[in-house]
Design an enzyme around this catalytic site. Structure first.
Site, PDB file in Angstrom:
ATOM      1  N   SER A 156     -51.462 -63.402 -13.045  1.00 24.57           N
ATOM      2  CA  SER A 156     -50.249 -62.726 -12.227  1.00 24.57           C
ATOM      3  C   SER A 156     -49.154 -63.773 -12.189  1.00 24.57           C
ATOM      4  CB  SER A 156     -50.813 -62.222 -10.922  1.00 24.57           C
ATOM      5  OG  SER A 156     -49.942 -61.520 -10.446  1.00 24.57           O
ATOM      6  N   ASP A 250     -50.388 -50.988 -14.864  1.00 23.89           N
ATOM      7  CA  ASP A 250     -49.787 -52.449 -14.360  1.00 23.89           C
ATOM      8  C   ASP A 250     -48.407 -52.322 -14.652  1.00 23.89           C
ATOM      9  OD1 ASP A 250     -48.835 -54.899 -13.303  1.00 23.89           O
ATOM     10  OD2 ASP A 250     -50.882 -55.878 -14.097  1.00 23.89           O
ATOM     11  N   HIS A 280     -53.744 -54.038 -12.263  1.00 24.18           N
ATOM     12  CA  HIS A 280     -53.570 -55.221 -11.806  1.00 24.18           C
ATOM     13  C   HIS A 280     -54.856 -55.780 -10.760  1.00 24.18           C
ATOM     14  CE1 HIS A 280     -50.644 -58.390 -11.730  1.00 24.18           C
ATOM     15  NE2 HIS A 280     -50.953 -59.010 -10.342  1.00 24.18           N
TER      16      HIS A 280
END
Length: 313
Positions: A156, A250, A280
């Site tokens: 991320s 996502d 995610h």
């Protein structure tokens, strides 16, 4: 609107529900301190401990008058082929050495490589480029201390930092031998691709992505800065071999695809894999969701291969 009832299997739905019980979808509407408390509590709930034979040491890097905490993981029977520099996720406002502690320990155990996790500065107290500066300093320290090839990795927000370090260091005296980006946010076009098709995905929405970006930028327009948004770079040559692994459900998934395409167009080595039906944050599901477990295996294999100078893609 994506048909999540068909895309997402029962195991993943159970993971989402458990996550939401600790970290409600509207958490970004709370104050920063409360968001961090909620996130930390969630990470503790999913913590699975260290594998046998893995130990960790917490220390600090001195860089321009500040100390950057790092945690170094080692296996009792190591493989000294490479070292992994890992940057945690959390939207640049959440997380630290504890949030991804077990992930890094397992990555160490399964590859045999030393893993160094970085507790970079967080927004809004420290806005861009603070986290990037800490990431670059950590790369310099790891390169000098270990005298081994360095594989960059992160999930991320951490995937963003790993890529930004790769861009900044690619022509320096030390350069990474590879990077593995796990559902990274790389500053892609928010009007296209998964940003639109999965704008309301469970676990991370396009609204969440925009919130984290605003907090990191502190209201400034830095979207053209590659150290903020690696996809904004005009030059994708000389980057290390890159593996991007994203979740289908996502809004950030298109970033991994776009990044791969830019590197390939510049003549480099890059591979992208979109994990079907995953969301995610699925690293926390690697012990409870079959798809996540299999994906984590692919992440481990990518890190191991790049550390040995192999390209099986």
């Amino acid at each position: 609107m994506a048909a999540y009832d068909k895309l997402i299997d029962a195991e993943t739905r159970a993971f989402i529900e458990r996550t939401n019980s600790f970290y409600p979808p509207d958490t970004i509407d709370y104050g920063i301190a409360e968001q961090r408390a909620i996130y930390d509590r969630m990470c503790r709930a999913f913590f699975t401990g260290y594998p046998d034979g893995v130990s960790a040491e917490t220390t600090g890097i001195e860089a321009e008058g500040r100390t950057i905490p790092v945690r170094i993981y080692n296996r009792s029977e190591p493989d000294d082929a490479a070292v992994v520099l890992y940057f945690h996720g959390g939207g640049f406002i959440l997380g630290g050495l504890e949030s991804h502690d077990d992930v890094c320990a397992e990555l160490c155990e399964r590859t045999g490589y030393s893993v160094v996790s970085v507790d970079y500065r967080l927004s809004p107290e420290y806005v861009h480029p603070a986290a990037f500066e800490d990431a670059v300093a950590a790369f310099g320290w790891v390169s000098a201390r270990f005298d081994r090839p360095v594989v960059l990795a992160g999930d991320s927000a951490g995937g963003n930092l790993a890529a930004a370090v790769a861009h900044a260091s690619r022509r320096g005296p030390s350069r990474p031998v590879g990077q593995v980006l796990i559902y990274p946010g790389l500053g892609g076009d928010p009007t296209q691709g998964s940003y639109v098709g999965h704008a309301d995905a469970p676990m991370l929405s396009a609204r969440d992505v925009a919130f984290y970006s605003r907090k990191r930028a502190a209201g400034r327009d830095v979207s053209a800065d590659p150290s903020f948004a690696p996809l904004a770079d005009s030059d994708f040559s000389d980057l290390p071999p890159t593996v991007s692994i994203t979740a289908q459900c996502d809004p950030l998934s298109s970033d991994g695809e776009s990044y791969r395409d830019r590197i390939l167009a510049a003549g480099g080595k890059a591979a992208w894999s979109e994990e079907a039906g995953l969301v995610h944050g699925y690293l926390r599901a690697r012990h409870s969701v079959t798809r996540a477990k299999e994906s984590f295996g692919r992440i481990v294999e990518a890190v191991r291969a790049l550390g040995k100078g192999e390209w099986p893609y």
